[in-house]
Design a protein around this motif. Structure first.
Motif, PDB file in Angstrom:
ATOM      1  N   ILE A 204      54.795  22.001 116.902  1.00 12.45           N
ATOM      2  CA  ILE A 204      55.576  21.979 118.136  1.00 12.45           C
ATOM      3  C   ILE A 204      54.793  21.215 119.201  1.00 12.45           C
ATOM      4  N   PRO A 205      55.413  20.288 119.949  1.00 15.61           N
ATOM      5  CA  PRO A 205      54.674  19.467 120.908  1.00 15.61           C
ATOM      6  C   PRO A 205      53.984  20.295 121.986  1.00 15.61           C
ATOM      7  N   LEU A 206      52.764  19.878 122.327  1.00 17.69           N
ATOM      8  CA  LEU A 206      51.921  20.585 123.290  1.00 17.69           C
ATOM      9  C   LEU A 206      51.911  19.848 124.622  1.00 17.69           C
ATOM     10  N   TYR A 207      52.300  20.553 125.680  1.00 18.37           N
ATOM     11  CA  TYR A 207      52.326  20.002 127.038  1.00 18.37           C
ATOM     12  C   TYR A 207      51.279  20.701 127.911  1.00 18.37           C
ATOM     13  N   VAL A 208      50.809  19.967 128.932  1.00 20.13           N
ATOM     14  CA  VAL A 208      49.879  20.519 129.924  1.00 20.13           C
ATOM     15  C   VAL A 208      50.464  20.276 131.309  1.00 20.13           C
ATOM     16  N   PHE A 209      50.271  21.253 132.211  1.00 23.12           N
ATOM     17  CA  PHE A 209      50.797  21.164 133.568  1.00 23.12           C
ATOM     18  C   PHE A 209      49.751  21.722 134.534  1.00 23.12           C
ATOM     19  N   GLU A 210      49.270  20.905 135.454  1.00 24.67           N
ATOM     20  CA  GLU A 210      48.335  21.358 136.480  1.00 24.67           C
ATOM     21  C   GLU A 210      49.082  21.475 137.806  1.00 24.67           C
ATOM     22  N   ILE A 211      49.262  22.690 138.256  1.00 23.82           N
ATOM     23  CA  ILE A 211      50.110  22.966 139.419  1.00 23.82           C
ATOM     24  C   ILE A 211      49.524  22.443 140.724  1.00 23.82           C
ATOM     25  N   ARG A 212      48.207  22.357 140.822  1.00 27.76           N
ATOM     26  CA  ARG A 212      47.628  21.974 142.117  1.00 27.76           C
ATOM     27  C   ARG A 212      48.039  20.572 142.558  1.00 27.76           C
ATOM     28  N   THR A 213      48.569  19.757 141.619  1.00 30.10           N
ATOM     29  CA  THR A 213      49.044  18.422 142.014  1.00 30.10           C
ATOM     30  C   THR A 213      50.319  18.507 142.835  1.00 30.10           C
ATOM     31  N   LEU A 214      51.001  19.661 142.788  1.00 29.12           N
ATOM     32  CA  LEU A 214      52.264  19.814 143.507  1.00 29.12           C
ATOM     33  C   LEU A 214      52.034  20.470 144.868  1.00 29.12           C
ATOM     34  N   ASP A 215      51.379  19.773 145.776  1.00 32.17           N
ATOM     35  CA  ASP A 215      51.243  20.328 147.121  1.00 32.17           C
ATOM     36  C   ASP A 215      52.517  20.045 147.918  1.00 32.17           C
ATOM     37  N   SER A 216      52.653  20.689 149.069  1.00 27.63           N
ATOM     38  CA  SER A 216      53.898  20.602 149.837  1.00 27.63           C
ATOM     39  C   SER A 216      54.200  19.177 150.287  1.00 27.63           C
ATOM     40  N   LYS A 217      53.184  18.413 150.640  1.00 31.52           N
ATOM     41  CA  LYS A 217      53.396  17.044 151.080  1.00 31.52           C
ATOM     42  C   LYS A 217      53.924  16.182 149.936  1.00 31.52           C
ATOM     43  N   THR A 218      53.325  16.337 148.765  1.00 33.84           N
ATOM     44  CA  THR A 218      53.751  15.559 147.597  1.00 33.84           C
ATOM     45  C   THR A 218      55.196  15.868 147.238  1.00 33.84           C
ATOM     46  N   ILE A 219      55.555  17.154 147.237  1.00 37.74           N
ATOM     47  CA  ILE A 219      56.918  17.552 146.895  1.00 37.74           C
ATOM     48  C   ILE A 219      57.906  17.051 147.939  1.00 37.74           C
ATOM     49  N   ALA A 220      57.532  17.146 149.209  1.00 34.42           N
ATOM     50  CA  ALA A 220      58.426  16.678 150.274  1.00 34.42           C
ATOM     51  C   ALA A 220      58.707  15.184 150.114  1.00 34.42           C
ATOM     52  N   ASN A 221      57.677  14.398 149.827  1.00 34.68           N
ATOM     53  CA  ASN A 221      57.852  12.954 149.626  1.00 34.68           C
ATOM     54  C   ASN A 221      58.688  12.678 148.384  1.00 34.68           C
ATOM     55  N   TYR A 222      58.444  13.461 147.318  1.00 29.02           N
ATOM     56  CA  TYR A 222      59.176  13.278 146.065  1.00 29.02           C
ATOM     57  C   TYR A 222      60.666  13.525 146.270  1.00 29.02           C
ATOM     58  N   GLU A 223      60.995  14.623 146.936  1.00 31.42           N
ATOM     59  CA  GLU A 223      62.398  14.951 147.166  1.00 31.42           C
ATOM     60  C   GLU A 223      63.052  13.967 148.131  1.00 31.42           C
ATOM     61  N   LYS A 224      62.311  13.534 149.139  1.00 33.96           N
ATOM     62  CA  LYS A 224      62.857  12.588 150.103  1.00 33.96           C
ATOM     63  C   LYS A 224      63.171  11.252 149.446  1.00 33.96           C
ATOM     64  N   GLN A 225      62.251  10.761 148.627  1.00 31.95           N
ATOM     65  CA  GLN A 225      62.478   9.486 147.934  1.00 31.95           C
ATOM     66  C   GLN A 225      63.665   9.606 146.979  1.00 31.95           C
ATOM     67  N   GLY A 226      63.769  10.739 146.300  1.00 33.25           N
ATOM     68  CA  GLY A 226      64.874  10.924 145.375  1.00 33.25           C
ATOM     69  C   GLY A 226      66.214  10.972 146.074  1.00 33.25           C
ATOM     70  N   ALA A 227      66.236  11.542 147.271  1.00 32.11           N
ATOM     71  CA  ALA A 227      67.484  11.674 148.015  1.00 32.11           C
ATOM     72  C   ALA A 227      67.899  10.375 148.697  1.00 32.11           C
ATOM     73  N   ASN A 228      66.920   9.542 149.045  1.00 31.19           N
ATOM     74  CA  ASN A 228      67.206   8.345 149.846  1.00 31.19           C
ATOM     75  C   ASN A 228      67.164   7.039 149.068  1.00 31.19           C
ATOM     76  N   SER A 229      66.986   7.104 147.763  1.00 29.58           N
ATOM     77  CA  SER A 229      66.891   5.864 146.988  1.00 29.58           C
ATOM     78  C   SER A 229      67.793   5.943 145.763  1.00 29.58           C
ATOM     79  N   THR A 230      68.180   4.792 145.266  1.00 23.98           N
ATOM     80  CA  THR A 230      68.972   4.705 144.042  1.00 23.98           C
ATOM     81  C   THR A 230      68.014   4.407 142.898  1.00 23.98           C
ATOM     82  N   PHE A 231      67.709   5.427 142.104  1.00 23.88           N
ATOM     83  CA  PHE A 231      66.718   5.251 141.043  1.00 23.88           C
ATOM     84  C   PHE A 231      67.368   5.112 139.672  1.00 23.88           C
ATOM     85  N   SER A 232      68.708   5.125 139.615  1.00 19.82           N
ATOM     86  CA  SER A 232      69.417   4.895 138.363  1.00 19.82           C
ATOM     87  C   SER A 232      70.853   4.515 138.699  1.00 19.82           C
ATOM     88  N   GLN A 233      71.635   4.224 137.667  1.00 18.83           N
ATOM     89  CA  GLN A 233      73.042   3.884 137.865  1.00 18.83           C
ATOM     90  C   GLN A 233      73.952   5.107 137.764  1.00 18.83           C
TER      91      GLN A 233
END
Length: 455
Positions: free
Chosen positions: A129-158
């Protein structure tokens, strides 16, 4: 502190041949290993889906059996409940053009998501079964805010959206598509695993929450809740287990609101490991050569990098165009015309221009084993009699929990694993309740919001 899941045997015995006859242990409930009740539920599910116009028999079928079984397992084999979840998912996928999203997502947007969320190491656990790793500390509030803002304000697919799903989250689901359309089919074709007759439909996850403060957990609450609930609803039973590592002392504080995001089956698949339990427990589930060095293994893997090719692929994967590993981006498998092989194709777009590139090919090695009618309809009572598993359940009055201790193959903890692993695995405590032939469990320790790794 550790927690067991779905009434399975302790980690050190996952390789036991007896696992095939115990109804609470993988691969039971998976394709090729269904009892009579489960076979009947699958056939009835198909009939109901066909009547609703949600499934076509083909060939090829619009949805394969292993996909349908994920919904049945998630809903404890209750067909009507599985129908509701399947219908909701199909409507959600259509409303958000998930297929189009995956095929036309900008590679830059895909990579941004990949680096933030659970990442495939390129390796598998002891059952393939495939093994994944996730380090939560990379998800700080600033990073998430920028991620969500870019996703909401840009066309990243059709793809279009339903206006209900947060647009900032849609990129995340390209990663789930990668899991179900690339990674799991790939691991299915690698037959160097126990139960090679069973298609791989799950993932194993190491979730590292070390270095995460209470404030960061709180700031991530809304984002993680939305992501977790959508994943649980629309990608059911894609999780085998989650190992939580580095839990801070305040972790019990966040459990109260995290617990409500998941159903009991998902919650029961989470192990919370104390520092001294990490290495022995992971080694019971994963070969040391496939465990990142950071967690006591031998794999030179760092969170953020692409998966490291496994030497086990040598002679199986035929790389194309100079590739020697899988790149970032939306990948899927297609039949090679005129050959009994599959091709890995990378799709996606760069600056609005869609791409299509063959990365590698491999033999179509996986074949579903044909089971006799007697085997397929063997009742649970017969299966339980056939196993050599013995189990005793003792009530812990002081804690109000039940501890299940199992021994397989007539061996003891001391003969099957190291003392360290035995000590760690003996602490896999659950409250179990038998329902419809399936064991569900309530974790006795505090799982984390990071179960977004899979549902």
């Amino acid at each position: 502190m550790t927690a067991d899941f779905e009434g399975s045997a302790p980690a050190g015995r996952v390789m036991s041949s007896n696992s095939a006859t115990n109804p609470g242990i993988f691969p039971n409930g998976h394709l090729g290993h269904l009892n009579g009740t489960q076979e009947e539920a699958l056939e009835r599910f198909k009939v109901v889906l066909a009547e609703k116009g949600l499934w076509k028999a083909g060939p090829p079928a619009s949805h394969d059996d292993q996909t349908l079984l994920r919904y049945l397992r998630a809903r404890r084999w209750i067909v009507d409940d599985a129908l509701v979840q399947f219908k909701d998912t199909e409507e959600w996928r259509a409303a958000n053009n998930i297929d189009t999203l995956y095929q036309t997502i900008e590679l830059e947007a895909y990579e941004q998501s990949r680096r933030l969320y659970p990442q495939w190491t390129g390796r598998r656990d002891r059952r393939g079964i495939p093994l994944y790793v996730f380090e939560i500390r990379t998800l700080d509030s600033k990073t998430i805010a920028n991620y969500e803002k870019q996703g909401a304000n840009s066309t990243f697919s059709q793809a279009k959206t339903d206006g209900k799903t947060p647009p900032g989250l849609l990129r995340l689901f390209a990663l789930y598509e990668n899991l179900t359309r690339f990674n799991q089919p790939f691991c299915t074709q690698l037959l160097d695993r126990e139960h090679a007759d069973v298609p791989v439909t799950m993932s194993t996850n190491i979730v590292d929450i070390s270095g995460v403060g209470l404030k960061q957990f709180w700031n991530l609450k809304g984002h993680m809740q939305a992501a977790s609930q959508l994943a649980t609803a629309h990608y059911p039973e894609t999780l085998d287990r989650i190992f939580i590592i580095g839990a801070p002392i305040f972790f019990s504080t966040v459990w109260g609101w995290v617990k409500r995001w998941f159903d009991p089956i998902t919650v029961s698949k989470i192990f919370v490991l104390a520092p001294h339990e990490v290495k022995p427990t992971l080694e019971a589930f994963i070969d040391p050569k496939n465990i990142p060095k950071k967690y006591g293994g031998e794999l030179d893997y760092t969170f953020g990098q692409l998966g490291i090719p496994d030497p086990a692929w040598d002679g199986v994967v035929r790389w194309e165009k100079g590739y020697n590993s899988f790149p970032s981006g939306p990948l899927l498998w297609e039949d090679v015309p005129g050959e009994d092989r599959l091709a890995c194709v990378r799709l996606g777009a760069e600056k609005g221009k869609t791409q299509r590139e063959v990365i590698c090919t491999l033999p179509k090695a996986f074949k579903l084993a044909e089971k006799t009618t007697e085997e397929a309809t063997q009742p649970d009572s017969v299966a339980n009699t056939a196993t050599e598993t013995t189990a005793t359940t003792t009530d812990d009055v002081s804690e109000g929990t039940q501890t299940t201790e199992a021994t397989l193959d007539g061996t003891t903890d001391e003969t099957t694993q190291t003392d360290g692993a035995a000590d760690a695995l003996e602490k896999l405590n659950i409250n179990s309740e038998k329902t419809n032939g399936t064991t569900t469990a309530e974790v006795t320790t505090m799982p984390t919001a990071t179960a977004t790794a899979a549902a």
